[in-house]
Scaffold this motif. Structure first.
Motif, mmCIF file in Angstrom:
data_model
loop_
_atom_site.group_PDB
_atom_site.id
_atom_site.type_symbol
_atom_site.label_atom_id
_atom_site.label_comp_id
_atom_site.label_asym_id
_atom_site.label_seq_id
_atom_site.Cartn_x
_atom_site.Cartn_y
_atom_site.Cartn_z
ATOM 1 N N LEU A 57 0.860 -1.182 0.000
ATOM 2 C CA LEU A 57 0.000 0.000 0.000
ATOM 3 C C LEU A 57 0.894 1.229 0.000
ATOM 4 N N THR A 58 0.732 2.079 -1.017
ATOM 5 C CA THR A 58 1.492 3.320 -1.122
ATOM 6 C C THR A 58 0.524 4.492 -1.067
ATOM 7 N N THR A 59 0.740 5.392 -0.139
ATOM 8 C CA THR A 59 -0.179 6.522 0.040
ATOM 9 C C THR A 59 0.504 7.601 0.868
ATOM 10 N N PRO A 60 0.109 8.873 0.730
ATOM 11 C CA PRO A 60 0.762 9.923 1.516
ATOM 12 C C PRO A 60 0.348 9.963 2.981
ATOM 13 N N PHE A 61 -0.875 9.526 3.305
ATOM 14 C CA PHE A 61 -1.324 9.542 4.700
ATOM 15 C C PHE A 61 -2.506 8.595 4.872
ATOM 16 N N MET A 62 -2.766 8.222 6.136
ATOM 17 C CA MET A 62 -3.939 7.424 6.487
ATOM 18 C C MET A 62 -4.581 8.039 7.718
ATOM 19 N N ALA A 63 -5.812 8.463 7.598
ATOM 20 C CA ALA A 63 -6.578 9.006 8.716
ATOM 21 C C ALA A 63 -7.606 7.958 9.128
ATOM 22 N N VAL A 64 -7.514 7.489 10.368
ATOM 23 C CA VAL A 64 -8.375 6.408 10.839
ATOM 24 C C VAL A 64 -9.436 6.984 11.772
ATOM 25 N N GLN A 65 -10.653 7.153 11.239
ATOM 26 C CA GLN A 65 -11.771 7.613 12.052
ATOM 27 C C GLN A 65 -12.676 6.449 12.454
ATOM 28 N N GLY A 66 -12.535 5.341 11.745
ATOM 29 C CA GLY A 66 -13.296 4.134 12.039
ATOM 30 C C GLY A 66 -12.380 3.039 12.534
ATOM 31 N N LYS A 67 -12.000 2.099 11.650
ATOM 32 C CA LYS A 67 -11.164 0.972 12.063
ATOM 33 C C LYS A 67 -10.263 0.537 10.920
ATOM 34 N N LEU A 68 -9.008 0.252 11.246
ATOM 35 C CA LEU A 68 -8.039 -0.287 10.296
ATOM 36 C C LEU A 68 -7.540 -1.610 10.856
ATOM 37 N N THR A 69 -7.714 -2.698 10.090
ATOM 38 C CA THR A 69 -7.342 -4.032 10.540
ATOM 39 C C THR A 69 -6.247 -4.604 9.651
ATOM 40 N N MET A 70 -5.158 -5.015 10.279
ATOM 41 C CA MET A 70 -4.060 -5.721 9.605
ATOM 42 C C MET A 70 -3.649 -6.865 10.512
ATOM 43 N N SER A 71 -3.541 -8.069 9.963
ATOM 44 C CA SER A 71 -3.260 -9.222 10.803
ATOM 45 C C SER A 71 -2.347 -10.192 10.074
ATOM 46 N N SER A 72 -1.336 -10.712 10.792
ATOM 47 C CA SER A 72 -0.431 -11.679 10.208
ATOM 48 C C SER A 72 0.128 -12.586 11.287
ATOM 49 N N THR A 73 0.378 -13.837 10.927
ATOM 50 C CA THR A 73 1.009 -14.779 11.850
ATOM 51 C C THR A 73 2.311 -15.313 11.267
ATOM 52 N N GLU A 74 2.862 -14.602 10.271
ATOM 53 C CA GLU A 74 4.082 -15.038 9.607
ATOM 54 C C GLU A 74 5.190 -14.010 9.799
ATOM 55 N N PRO A 75 6.476 -14.424 9.662
ATOM 56 C CA PRO A 75 7.596 -13.477 9.739
ATOM 57 C C PRO A 75 7.504 -12.433 8.634
ATOM 58 N N VAL A 76 8.147 -11.295 8.861
ATOM 59 C CA VAL A 76 8.057 -10.202 7.908
ATOM 60 C C VAL A 76 8.932 -10.439 6.675
ATOM 61 N N THR A 77 9.914 -11.343 6.766
ATOM 62 C CA THR A 77 10.785 -11.629 5.633
ATOM 63 C C THR A 77 10.671 -13.093 5.233
ATOM 64 N N ASP A 78 10.992 -13.373 3.958
ATOM 65 C CA ASP A 78 10.960 -14.750 3.490
ATOM 66 C C ASP A 78 12.288 -15.440 3.784
ATOM 67 N N ALA A 79 12.466 -16.658 3.262
ATOM 68 C CA ALA A 79 13.666 -17.440 3.558
ATOM 69 C C ALA A 79 14.932 -16.771 3.045
ATOM 70 N N ASN A 80 14.804 -15.890 2.048
ATOM 71 C CA ASN A 80 15.964 -15.201 1.481
ATOM 72 C C ASN A 80 16.191 -13.821 2.095
ATOM 73 N N GLY A 81 15.399 -13.476 3.091
ATOM 74 C CA GLY A 81 15.564 -12.184 3.744
ATOM 75 C C GLY A 81 14.829 -11.043 3.081
ATOM 76 N N ALA A 82 14.072 -11.310 2.026
ATOM 77 C CA ALA A 82 13.325 -10.262 1.332
ATOM 78 C C ALA A 82 12.005 -9.997 2.053
ATOM 79 N N LYS A 83 11.546 -8.749 1.986
ATOM 80 C CA LYS A 83 10.263 -8.405 2.586
ATOM 81 C C LYS A 83 9.155 -9.178 1.884
ATOM 82 N N ASP A 84 8.297 -9.812 2.675
ATOM 83 C CA ASP A 84 7.337 -10.743 2.100
ATOM 84 C C ASP A 84 5.977 -10.625 2.765
#
Length: 225
Positions: A99-126
């Motif tokens: 997601l690319t954007t200049p700003f995010m204003a949260v007046q309601g709800k923003l949900t992001m959820s993950s149960t995995e590491p932030v990088t893959d096996a090669n160290g790249a963002k995933d």
């Protein structure tokens, strides 16, 4: 949280005794209190609709309407005008995309959820990458019951600064691991005196349970954003 970002949370500098052009002391964005919007009373049970079905104009500010839940179903979101989340913007669990954007204003709800590491096996963002691109201050006008919260005057704006994710009476629901998994941050000792301080012992991080993982959960990049 698997939120890797060229991310900078910006606000006006705080200088006591000085007043910003808006009439607020520098470093302050509002006089009044923000409340939960009444039009979001049934937001938790609202049926989510796909982002791709909404036909948003990405060159202008994208607004998630009050009481409405929108679930992201595309992997690349270039929202050039910014995001005004009055309702609910939901990213599916373990979502992979940017997601690319200049700003995010949260007046309601923003949900992001993950149960995995932030990088893959090669160290790249995933995971879910949030890239904030704003290069100028944003004057934001709150919705509904919060319309007068910025300066206790109806119709006045709040200065969000640059590259900001700002919450105006809303909710951030960002989860990186199950509640049963321990998390911690490694800190570096800070010594302000001339006397050398040698610690006799250091805290030992807890051992994660099976399934919790041991990789980086949050990666922030302030140098390239």
């Amino acid at each position: 949280m698997k939120l890797s970002a060229a991310l900078a949370l910006a606000a006006a500098p705080s200088v006591l005794g000085r007043i910003a052009p808006s009439g607020l002391p520098l470093g302050e964005i509002a006089w009044g209190d923000f409340v939960t919007l009444a039009c979001n009373a049934n937001l938790e049970t609202a049926q989510c609709v796909p982002w791709s079905s909404m036909g948003y104009d990405l060159n202008n500010v994208v607004t998630i309407d009050c009481g409405v839940c929108v679930e992201v179903d595309v992997s690349v979101l270039d929202v050039f005008g910014g995001m005004n989340i009055i309702g609910h913007l939901k990213f599916p669990e373990n979502f992979k995309g940017t997601l690319t954007t200049p700003f995010m204003a949260v007046q309601g709800k923003l949900t992001m959820s993950s149960t995995e590491p932030v990088t893959d096996a090669n160290g790249a963002k995933d995971g879910l990458n949030v890239v904030l691109t704003g290069d100028s201050d944003v004057n934001f006008y709150p919705y509904g019951e919060n319309a007068a919260a910025c300066q206790n005057i109806l119709g006045e704006s709040c200065d969000m600064g640059k590259k900001s994710i700002a919450v105006f009476g809303g909710e951030l629901d960002i989860r990186g691991l199950p509640d049963t998994c321990p998390t911690w941050v490694k800190l570096v000792d800070v010594v302000t005196s001339d006397e050398e301080v040698v610690a006799s012992e250091y805290p030992v991080p807890p051992v994660p349970a099976t399934g919790c993982g041991t990789g980086d959960i949050v990666v922030s990049d302030f140098d390239n954003g």
